[in-house]
Design a protein around this motif. Structure first.
Motif, PDB file in Angstrom:
ATOM      1  N   VAL A   1    -123.389  25.831-125.155  1.00  0.00           N
ATOM      2  CA  VAL A   1    -123.640  25.302-126.897  1.00  0.00           C
ATOM      3  C   VAL A   1    -121.813  24.464-127.356  1.00  0.00           C
ATOM      4  O   VAL A   1    -121.890  23.934-127.956  1.00  0.00           O
ATOM      5  N   TYR A   2    -120.812  25.875-127.066  1.00  0.00           N
ATOM      6  CA  TYR A   2    -119.552  25.155-128.057  1.00  0.00           C
ATOM      7  C   TYR A   2    -119.245  24.255-127.074  1.00  0.00           C
ATOM      8  O   TYR A   2    -118.123  23.707-128.362  1.00  0.00           O
ATOM      9  N   ARG A   3    -119.490  24.219-125.772  1.00  0.00           N
ATOM     10  CA  ARG A   3    -118.747  23.222-125.164  1.00  0.00           C
ATOM     11  C   ARG A   3    -119.511  21.503-126.136  1.00  0.00           C
ATOM     12  O   ARG A   3    -119.041  20.937-126.438  1.00  0.00           O
ATOM     13  N   ASN A   4    -121.130  21.941-126.417  1.00  0.00           N
ATOM     14  CA  ASN A   4    -121.653  20.478-126.879  1.00  0.00           C
ATOM     15  C   ASN A   4    -121.396  20.443-128.554  1.00  0.00           C
ATOM     16  O   ASN A   4    -120.535  19.008-128.508  1.00  0.00           O
ATOM     17  N   ILE A   5    -120.426  21.429-129.262  1.00  0.00           N
ATOM     18  CA  ILE A   5    -120.161  21.012-130.547  1.00  0.00           C
ATOM     19  C   ILE A   5    -118.599  20.893-129.914  1.00  0.00           C
ATOM     20  O   ILE A   5    -118.771  19.837-131.261  1.00  0.00           O
ATOM     21  N   LEU A   6    -118.066  21.210-128.986  1.00  0.00           N
ATOM     22  CA  LEU A   6    -117.329  20.395-129.146  1.00  0.00           C
ATOM     23  C   LEU A   6    -117.125  19.121-129.260  1.00  0.00           C
ATOM     24  O   LEU A   6    -116.190  18.375-129.444  1.00  0.00           O
ATOM     25  N   LEU A   7    -117.284  18.485-128.136  1.00  0.00           N
ATOM     26  CA  LEU A   7    -117.580  17.339-127.586  1.00  0.00           C
ATOM     27  C   LEU A   7    -118.517  16.521-129.209  1.00  0.00           C
ATOM     28  O   LEU A   7    -118.012  15.497-128.876  1.00  0.00           O
TER      29      LEU A   7
END
Lengths: 172, 159
Positions: B3-9
């Motif tokens: 999830v965190y990576r998606n937000i970052l993306l």
């Protein structure tokens, strides 16, 4: 690295600023007494108006609007006047070389509100719409004069083809 | 973690998107200023300036001379049409303020203050100051410098 960045900001910032002023509008000081009482009603303070460039993009102006235009007599000067007549209108002039004028195609008849103290169409005749640069849409300074400028056509100066007071008006 | 990576993306995508829009605005404004105040290209149509300029020729024009009020005799200028501001006309300056121009066989007209007298080079087929009178200098937009298209007729336009 700091200084080139600064120059880069200026290089892009200046055109962005100029474009906004050119497309949206800008604030200008009103000089002179020719538009009394709508603008500069008081001798002691001058009004600042917002000149809306967007509103005159397609030259869709109405009778009664206050517009700024390039003076037909001196291209370096800007004047601010009220639109009295559009193309095809019949105007009863004040001290112009002919008493009645039909406004030609693509032209308009402009007058200052302060009759007799204004350099306007009664002096130089109908002006081409192409000279109009912006519409004055509100007074922004001084604060006690904050207001939008409404379109207003003095009854006594309305074109003859619109008013019922004249014989020509009835004939239409 | 996912999830965190998606937000970052998505944040990166947002930043990238805003950056692109910003670049478009910056270069758009730069182009607007150049075409509005420095110079631009004009496609001519109509026979009024023949034989100097033919229909569908493209001209390079500059806006600085009219802006400074340095228009001279014989300059070819682009102006707004006095009877229709959305249309542009391309004519030659024949008379400056205060001068007298010959309009007919023996009739002369003086050019008033702040106006210019325009005429097309094609005297027999041109709608110009002979029909609508002198035009205000405020209508002048730019001065033509040279022809850039078609290739075989590339040339400077002299006064």
């Amino acid at each position: 690295m700091k200084i080139p960045n600064f120059f880069k900001s200026v290089f892009f910032g200046v055109p962005v600023g100029i474009t906004i002023v050119d497309i949206i509008g800008y604030i200008a000081r009103v000089d002179g007494i020719s538009m009394q009482p709508a603008l500069n009603p008081d001798r002691t303070q001058t009004d600042y108006v917002f000149l809306n460039r967007w509103a005159t993009k397609g030259y869709e102006i109405k009778r009664g609007d206050i517009v700024s235009l390039i003076s037909p007599k001196d291209p370096s000067q800007k004047i601010i006047k009220r639109i009295i007549g559009l193309e095809g209108d019949v105007i009863a002039t004040l001290k112009y070389k002919s008493d009645i004028v039909r406004v030609p195609e693509g032209h308009c008849w402009i007058e200052g509100d302060h009759t007799g103290h204004s350099m306007d169409s009664n002096n130089f005749g109908p002006v081409s719409l192409g000279l109009i640069t912006a519409k004055a849409s509100c007074i922004v300074w001084p604060p006690n004069r904050w207001q939008f400028i409404n379109s207003f056509l003095p009854e006594s100066r309305a074109p003859l083809n619109l008013s019922s007071r004249s014989i020509i008006g009835i004939a239409y | 973690m996912g999830v965190y990576r998606n937000i970052l993306l998505s944040q990166n995508a947002q930043r990238y998107f805003l950056g692109t829009v910003g670049t478009f605005i910056k270069y758009g404004c730069l182009a607007h200023c150049t075409f509005q105040f420095v110079g631009d290209f004009v496609l001519c149509s109509g026979p009024s300036m023949e034989p100097t300029i033919h229909s569908d020729d493209i001209l390079l024009t500059e806006h600085i001379t009219p802006w400074m009020g340095q228009i001279r005799h014989g300059d070819i200028i682009i102006a707004k049409c006095p009877s229709n501001p959305k249309q542009q006309i391309c004519k030659r300056v024949i008379g400056l303020p205060g001068e007298t121009v010959k309009v007919g066989f023996a009739s002369y007209k003086s050019v008033p203050r702040g106006h210019v007298w325009l005429q097309g080079d094609n005297n027999s087929n041109s709608l110009d100051s002979r029909s609508y009178g002198p035009i205000p200098q405020g209508l002048i937009k730019s001065r033509a410098i040279c022809k850039v298209w078609p290739i075989k007729s590339v040339s400077m336009l002299v006064s």
